[in-house]
Scaffold this active site. Structure first.
Site, PDB file in Angstrom:
ATOM      1  N   LYS A  48       0.886  -0.965   0.103  1.00  0.00           N
ATOM      2  CA  LYS A  48       0.268   0.467  -0.393  1.00  0.00           C
ATOM      3  C   LYS A  48       1.242   1.541  -0.219  1.00  0.00           C
ATOM      4  O   LYS A  48       2.416   1.341   0.652  1.00  0.00           O
ATOM      5  CB  LYS A  48      -0.896   0.103   1.223  1.00  0.00           C
ATOM      6  CG  LYS A  48      -2.117  -1.535   1.319  1.00  0.00           C
ATOM      7  CD  LYS A  48      -2.983  -0.926   2.376  1.00  0.00           C
ATOM      8  CE  LYS A  48      -3.887  -1.785   2.583  1.00  0.00           C
ATOM      9  NZ  LYS A  48      -4.898  -2.212   3.168  1.00  0.00           N
TER      10      LYS A  48
ATOM     11  N   TYR B 125     -12.242  -1.946  -3.470  1.00  0.00           N
ATOM     12  CA  TYR B 125     -12.970  -2.243  -2.232  1.00  0.00           C
ATOM     13  C   TYR B 125     -13.769  -2.291  -2.314  1.00  0.00           C
ATOM     14  O   TYR B 125     -15.121  -1.701  -0.902  1.00  0.00           O
ATOM     15  CB  TYR B 125     -12.063  -0.941  -1.467  1.00  0.00           C
ATOM     16  CG  TYR B 125     -10.996  -1.223  -0.574  1.00  0.00           C
ATOM     17  CD1 TYR B 125     -10.568  -2.798  -0.376  1.00  0.00           C
ATOM     18  CD2 TYR B 125      -9.655  -0.915  -1.080  1.00  0.00           C
ATOM     19  CE1 TYR B 125      -9.261  -2.994   0.950  1.00  0.00           C
ATOM     20  CE2 TYR B 125      -8.276  -1.319  -0.349  1.00  0.00           C
ATOM     21  CZ  TYR B 125      -8.376  -2.144   0.038  1.00  0.00           C
ATOM     22  OH  TYR B 125      -7.403  -2.940   0.874  1.00  0.00           O
TER      23      TYR B 125
ATOM     24  N   ASN C 145      -1.396   0.602   6.433  1.00  0.00           N
ATOM     25  CA  ASN C 145      -1.427  -0.703   7.262  1.00  0.00           C
ATOM     26  C   ASN C 145      -0.367  -1.548   6.919  1.00  0.00           C
ATOM     27  O   ASN C 145       0.097  -3.117   6.538  1.00  0.00           O
ATOM     28  CB  ASN C 145      -2.489  -1.733   8.010  1.00  0.00           C
ATOM     29  CG  ASN C 145      -2.803  -1.920   6.812  1.00  0.00           C
ATOM     30  OD1 ASN C 145      -3.234  -1.627   6.089  1.00  0.00           O
ATOM     31  ND2 ASN C 145      -4.601  -2.720   7.740  1.00  0.00           N
TER      32      ASN C 145
ATOM     33  N   HIS D  45      -2.122  -5.543   1.269  1.00  0.00           N
ATOM     34  CA  HIS D  45      -3.462  -6.224   1.371  1.00  0.00           C
ATOM     35  C   HIS D  45      -3.572  -7.238   0.942  1.00  0.00           C
ATOM     36  O   HIS D  45      -1.743  -8.000   0.209  1.00  0.00           O
ATOM     37  CB  HIS D  45      -4.816  -5.965   0.648  1.00  0.00           C
ATOM     38  CG  HIS D  45      -5.223  -6.366  -0.007  1.00  0.00           C
ATOM     39  ND1 HIS D  45      -6.716  -6.663   0.425  1.00  0.00           N
ATOM     40  CD2 HIS D  45      -5.421  -6.686  -1.345  1.00  0.00           C
ATOM     41  CE1 HIS D  45      -7.728  -7.264   0.045  1.00  0.00           C
ATOM     42  NE2 HIS D  45      -6.772  -7.362  -1.651  1.00  0.00           N
TER      43      HIS D  45
ATOM     44  N   GLU E 283      -9.337 -10.820  -7.372  1.00  0.00           N
ATOM     45  CA  GLU E 283      -8.750  -9.411  -7.286  1.00  0.00           C
ATOM     46  C   GLU E 283      -7.408  -9.582  -8.219  1.00  0.00           C
ATOM     47  O   GLU E 283      -7.051  -8.514  -9.128  1.00  0.00           O
ATOM     48  CB  GLU E 283      -8.359  -9.352  -6.026  1.00  0.00           C
ATOM     49  CG  GLU E 283      -9.128  -9.211  -4.913  1.00  0.00           C
ATOM     50  CD  GLU E 283      -8.584  -9.498  -3.372  1.00  0.00           C
ATOM     51  OE1 GLU E 283     -10.090  -9.089  -2.242  1.00  0.00           O
ATOM     52  OE2 GLU E 283      -7.096  -9.425  -3.406  1.00  0.00           O
TER      53      GLU E 283
HETATM   54  P1  RTP Z   1      -6.832  -5.814   3.515  1.00  0.00           P
HETATM   55  O1  RTP Z   1      -9.010  -5.295   3.068  1.00  0.00           O
HETATM   56  O2  RTP Z   1      -6.417  -4.489   2.773  1.00  0.00           O
HETATM   57  O3  RTP Z   1      -5.754  -6.475   3.295  1.00  0.00           O
HETATM   58  O4  RTP Z   1      -6.742  -5.121   4.999  1.00  0.00           O
HETATM   59  P2  RTP Z   1      -8.050  -6.874   6.004  1.00  0.00           P
HETATM   60  O5  RTP Z   1      -8.496  -8.173   5.405  1.00  0.00           O
HETATM   61  O6  RTP Z   1      -7.219  -7.064   7.797  1.00  0.00           O
HETATM   62  O7  RTP Z   1      -9.157  -5.628   6.655  1.00  0.00           O
HETATM   63  P3  RTP Z   1     -10.517  -4.855   6.190  1.00  0.00           P
HETATM   64  O8  RTP Z   1     -11.575  -5.393   7.493  1.00  0.00           O
HETATM   65  O9  RTP Z   1     -10.535  -5.798   4.238  1.00  0.00           O
HETATM   66  O10 RTP Z   1     -10.344  -3.574   5.816  1.00  0.00           O
HETATM   67  C1  RTP Z   1      -9.741  -3.192   4.342  1.00  0.00           C
HETATM   68  C2  RTP Z   1      -8.691  -1.835   4.870  1.00  0.00           C
HETATM   69  O11 RTP Z   1      -9.764  -0.845   4.958  1.00  0.00           O
HETATM   70  C3  RTP Z   1      -8.371   0.022   6.040  1.00  0.00           C
HETATM   71  N1  RTP Z   1      -9.191  -0.076   7.131  1.00  0.00           N
HETATM   72  N2  RTP Z   1     -10.274   1.207   8.028  1.00  0.00           N
HETATM   73  N3  RTP Z   1     -10.742   3.347   9.695  1.00  0.00           N
HETATM   74  C4  RTP Z   1     -10.929   2.123   9.954  1.00  0.00           C
HETATM   75  O12 RTP Z   1     -11.149   1.849  10.685  1.00  0.00           O
HETATM   76  C5  RTP Z   1     -10.374   1.156   8.964  1.00  0.00           C
HETATM   77  N4  RTP Z   1     -10.545  -0.350   9.404  1.00  0.00           N
HETATM   78  C6  RTP Z   1     -10.078  -0.675   7.824  1.00  0.00           C
HETATM   79  C7  RTP Z   1      -7.656  -0.561   5.961  1.00  0.00           C
HETATM   80  O13 RTP Z   1      -6.636  -0.201   5.674  1.00  0.00           O
HETATM   81  C8  RTP Z   1      -7.627  -2.316   5.760  1.00  0.00           C
HETATM   82  O14 RTP Z   1      -6.278  -2.867   5.894  1.00  0.00           O
HETATM   83 MG    MG Z   2      -9.737  -6.856   3.879  1.00  0.00          MG
END
Ligand code: RTP
Ligand code: MG
Length: 138
Positions: A10, A50, A113, A116, A127
């Protein structure tokens, strides 16, 4: 079972010159990089990528963040690659991530973070098709 998954490095990580360090952690885990490129998403592309989060309160911030700089996309292959790579990434919030994970090592906060990873083989296929054209013949 040999699987494939999609990795994105990212903008917070590409801006800090962490592409090589993160790819090195991925290869160190035994995952093979089958395809690789650097690109910058448009707002529309990030919104589509997303789309599953479109009702979430962080969606607009996420689109702005994901378009704030270049990203790197990679197709990873290996034994149980989806789960193996998500374990290597660590928890979404780096404060909750285990030592030795990419997010514990490099992530700045819950949003920025660093990486992804696809959350299922089905989403990995969707994806991967979004990010790569097939010209890679990988
Ligand atoms: P990713 O899809 O990017 O691999 O991350 P993940 O599965 O661990 O988390 P996900 O729930 O799918 O969330 C996607 C991305 O959104 C951002 N995020 N921001 N501000 C907030 O509360 C929040 N929560 C999530 C993060 O960049 C997260 O990786
Ligand atoms: Mg995710």
């Amino acid at each position: 079972m040999i699987e494939r998954t999609l990795c994105l490095i990212k903008p917070d990580a590409t801006k800090r010159n962490l592409i090589g360090a993160i790819l090195s952690m991925i290869e160190g885990k035994g995952l093979t990089i089958k395809a690789l490129k650097k690109l910058k998403l448009t707002k529309e592309q990030a919104a589509t990528f997303y789309i599953v989060h479109k009702e979430r309160p962080f969606y607009n911030d996420l689109i702005n963040y994901m378009t704030s700089g270049p990203i790197v996309a990679a197709i990873l292959e290996g034994e149980n690659a989806v789960k193996a790579y998500r374990e290597l990434m660590g928890a979404t919030n780096p404060e909750n991530a285990e030592q030795g994970t990419i997010r514990k090592t490099y992530a700045l906060n819950l949003e920025a973070n660093s990486v992804h990873g696809s959350d299922s083989p089905e989403n990995a296929a969707i994806e991967t098709a979004f990010m790569f054209s097939g010209l890679e013949n990988c």
